[in-house]
Scaffold this active site. Sequence first.
Site, PDB file in Angstrom:
ATOM      1  N   MET A  30      -9.415  55.177  40.875  1.00  0.00           N
ATOM      2  CA  MET A  30     -10.032  54.027  41.033  1.00  0.00           C
ATOM      3  C   MET A  30     -10.472  53.699  42.059  1.00  0.00           C
ATOM      4  O   MET A  30     -11.637  53.072  41.938  1.00  0.00           O
ATOM      5  CB  MET A  30     -10.063  52.587  39.502  1.00  0.00           C
ATOM      6  CG  MET A  30      -9.429  53.657  38.713  1.00  0.00           C
ATOM      7  SD  MET A  30      -9.412  52.173  37.112  1.00  0.00           S
ATOM      8  CE  MET A  30      -8.227  50.750  38.229  1.00  0.00           C
ATOM      9  N   HIS A  37      -2.258  56.418  47.904  1.00  0.00           N
ATOM     10  CA  HIS A  37      -4.121  57.157  47.418  1.00  0.00           C
ATOM     11  C   HIS A  37      -3.115  58.814  48.088  1.00  0.00           C
ATOM     12  O   HIS A  37      -3.399  59.603  48.235  1.00  0.00           O
ATOM     13  CB  HIS A  37      -5.308  56.842  47.512  1.00  0.00           C
ATOM     14  CG  HIS A  37      -5.444  55.474  46.349  1.00  0.00           C
ATOM     15  ND1 HIS A  37      -5.758  54.306  47.156  1.00  0.00           N
ATOM     16  CD2 HIS A  37      -5.473  56.016  44.878  1.00  0.00           C
ATOM     17  CE1 HIS A  37      -6.170  53.804  45.345  1.00  0.00           C
ATOM     18  NE2 HIS A  37      -5.743  54.474  44.279  1.00  0.00           N
ATOM     19  N   GLN A  61     -10.038  50.664  30.116  1.00  0.00           N
ATOM     20  CA  GLN A  61      -8.523  50.698  30.297  1.00  0.00           C
ATOM     21  C   GLN A  61      -8.657  48.981  30.737  1.00  0.00           C
ATOM     22  O   GLN A  61      -7.498  48.571  30.913  1.00  0.00           O
ATOM     23  CB  GLN A  61      -8.142  51.133  31.563  1.00  0.00           C
ATOM     24  CG  GLN A  61      -8.012  51.321  33.075  1.00  0.00           C
ATOM     25  CD  GLN A  61      -7.904  52.271  33.499  1.00  0.00           C
ATOM     26  OE1 GLN A  61      -8.055  53.773  33.646  1.00  0.00           O
ATOM     27  NE2 GLN A  61      -7.200  51.970  34.483  1.00  0.00           N
ATOM     28  N   GLN A 148       4.200  56.331  41.537  1.00  0.00           N
ATOM     29  CA  GLN A 148       5.303  55.638  41.033  1.00  0.00           C
ATOM     30  C   GLN A 148       5.047  54.309  40.350  1.00  0.00           C
ATOM     31  O   GLN A 148       5.897  53.274  40.001  1.00  0.00           O
ATOM     32  CB  GLN A 148       6.524  55.694  42.081  1.00  0.00           C
ATOM     33  CG  GLN A 148       7.980  55.253  40.826  1.00  0.00           C
ATOM     34  CD  GLN A 148       8.280  54.217  42.066  1.00  0.00           C
ATOM     35  OE1 GLN A 148       9.556  55.381  42.607  1.00  0.00           O
ATOM     36  NE2 GLN A 148       9.510  53.565  41.790  1.00  0.00           N
ATOM     37  N   GLN A 153       2.339  54.050  33.403  1.00  0.00           N
ATOM     38  CA  GLN A 153       1.603  54.340  33.379  1.00  0.00           C
ATOM     39  C   GLN A 153       1.863  56.113  33.170  1.00  0.00           C
ATOM     40  O   GLN A 153       1.917  57.220  32.280  1.00  0.00           O
ATOM     41  CB  GLN A 153       0.606  54.631  34.383  1.00  0.00           C
ATOM     42  CG  GLN A 153      -0.775  55.400  34.353  1.00  0.00           C
ATOM     43  CD  GLN A 153      -1.169  55.228  35.243  1.00  0.00           C
ATOM     44  OE1 GLN A 153      -2.473  54.489  35.382  1.00  0.00           O
ATOM     45  NE2 GLN A 153      -1.778  55.618  36.791  1.00  0.00           N
ATOM     46  N   ARG A 187      -5.467  46.334  44.703  1.00  0.00           N
ATOM     47  CA  ARG A 187      -5.666  44.816  44.154  1.00  0.00           C
ATOM     48  C   ARG A 187      -5.145  43.591  45.461  1.00  0.00           C
ATOM     49  O   ARG A 187      -5.354  42.650  45.225  1.00  0.00           O
ATOM     50  CB  ARG A 187      -5.512  44.580  43.073  1.00  0.00           C
ATOM     51  CG  ARG A 187      -6.211  45.191  41.864  1.00  0.00           C
ATOM     52  CD  ARG A 187      -5.464  44.667  40.728  1.00  0.00           C
ATOM     53  NE  ARG A 187      -6.511  44.785  39.172  1.00  0.00           N
ATOM     54  CZ  ARG A 187      -6.301  46.185  38.534  1.00  0.00           C
ATOM     55  NH1 ARG A 187      -5.326  47.157  38.894  1.00  0.00           N
ATOM     56  NH2 ARG A 187      -6.729  46.089  37.716  1.00  0.00           N
TER      57      ARG A 187
HETATM   58  P1  AMP Z   1      -5.919  53.606  41.123  1.00  0.00           P
HETATM   59  O1  AMP Z   1      -6.970  53.850  42.000  1.00  0.00           O
HETATM   60  O2  AMP Z   1      -4.693  52.321  41.003  1.00  0.00           O
HETATM   61  O3  AMP Z   1      -6.126  53.909  39.050  1.00  0.00           O
HETATM   62  O4  AMP Z   1      -4.679  54.525  41.269  1.00  0.00           O
HETATM   63  C1  AMP Z   1      -4.174  55.963  41.256  1.00  0.00           C
HETATM   64  C2  AMP Z   1      -3.508  56.432  41.531  1.00  0.00           C
HETATM   65  O5  AMP Z   1      -2.928  56.362  43.317  1.00  0.00           O
HETATM   66  C3  AMP Z   1      -2.001  56.536  40.326  1.00  0.00           C
HETATM   67  O6  AMP Z   1      -1.596  57.152  40.120  1.00  0.00           O
HETATM   68  C4  AMP Z   1      -1.226  54.942  41.029  1.00  0.00           C
HETATM   69  O7  AMP Z   1       0.517  55.314  40.148  1.00  0.00           O
HETATM   70  C5  AMP Z   1      -0.689  55.747  42.646  1.00  0.00           C
HETATM   71  N1  AMP Z   1      -1.071  54.655  43.624  1.00  0.00           N
HETATM   72  C6  AMP Z   1      -1.800  53.393  43.211  1.00  0.00           C
HETATM   73  N2  AMP Z   1      -0.969  52.693  44.182  1.00  0.00           N
HETATM   74  C7  AMP Z   1       0.021  53.529  45.197  1.00  0.00           C
HETATM   75  C8  AMP Z   1       0.776  53.635  45.875  1.00  0.00           C
HETATM   76  N3  AMP Z   1       0.904  52.469  46.810  1.00  0.00           N
HETATM   77  N4  AMP Z   1       2.167  54.690  46.064  1.00  0.00           N
HETATM   78  C9  AMP Z   1       1.772  55.680  45.471  1.00  0.00           C
HETATM   79  N5  AMP Z   1       1.587  55.735  44.478  1.00  0.00           N
HETATM   80  C10 AMP Z   1      -0.108  54.895  44.397  1.00  0.00           C
END
Ligand code: AMP
Length: 293
Positions: A30, A37, A61, A148, A153, A187
């Site tokens: 996102m 990421h 979502q 993780q 999710q 966030r």
């Molecule tokens: P988001 O942009 O928050 O929807 O996250 C996109 C992807 O990045 C999802 O698969 C999350 O689980 C992963 N993600 C977010 N934060 C972390 C983190 N601190 N460590 C590893 N993966 C992450």
Amino acid sequence: MRIVRTIPELRALIRTLREGGQRVGFVPTMGFLHEGHAALIRHSTSRCDATVVSIFVNPTQFGPGEDLAQYPRDLERDQNLCLQLGVKVLFLPEVSEVYPTGYTTFVDPGPMAERLCGAFRPGHFRGAATVVAKLFNMVQPDLAFFGQKDFQQSVIIRRMVRDLNLAVDVVVAPTVREADGLALSSRNTYLAPEARTRALALSRGLFAAEAAFKDGERRAELLLQTARAQLGEVDELQYLELVDTQTLDPLAGELTRTGALCVAARVGRTRLIDNVILSPTDEGVSFLHLDPL
Ligand code: AMP
């Protein structure tokens, strides 16, 4: 790096990559990218010939009253990071591209979507599973990478891939943290300094339980108590649960198989989640890391 905004453009590009025999990796996000990421992107570039990243703040979502409108964005920074990391295709669809007028079809992930975060965010996993299924169909990746950090999710997506026979291998990579333990999250930018300090309670609680587990403690209730003892500083503890890593069912009594200790709490106005895997047999390692199911 190619930047594409429409599904036909994306499909044409992917077709060319595939015709060239390239293995395609996909990292859905996102945006407001951080090291978590970046780690997923690196996993993808090291295993695949071409990495596709999507940035899409998925409205389905978010619940009413959640942070859809305020969700942080910095497209220029995200683009530069993707370029530096060797991303081949950056997919930036508009909402109307993903959900054209008259869109009515959703993926129902079943009871796992009602548990943990689902109890506090009704409809969240229906929206997340739907957009991931759609993105998988658009990108048609060989491998897709998830963190993780969003443990529930990742379990729901893996189950969806199995149940709907989607032709993609899902890889779940470990959570990336700040030096002081805070799990990286877009966030976190909402956290004022005082709240950020209190937010450390989540990882402190999980790490305390993990330390007890490594010292041989196997009683679920004791592990939960150890974590809970650190969580006094949060404003609202939404849940702290030890669950089975496949079914998300709560684990009680002696822990004989791998469990995920999961927490969600509100600190100020920010809702945070975190988890650790507790594995009596070390199978947690293979759950997490990089072997497709
Ligand atoms: P988001 O942009 O928050 O929807 O996250 C996109 C992807 O990045 C999802 O698969 C999350 O689980 C992963 N993600 C977010 N934060 C972390 C983190 N601190 N460590 C590893 N993966 C992450």
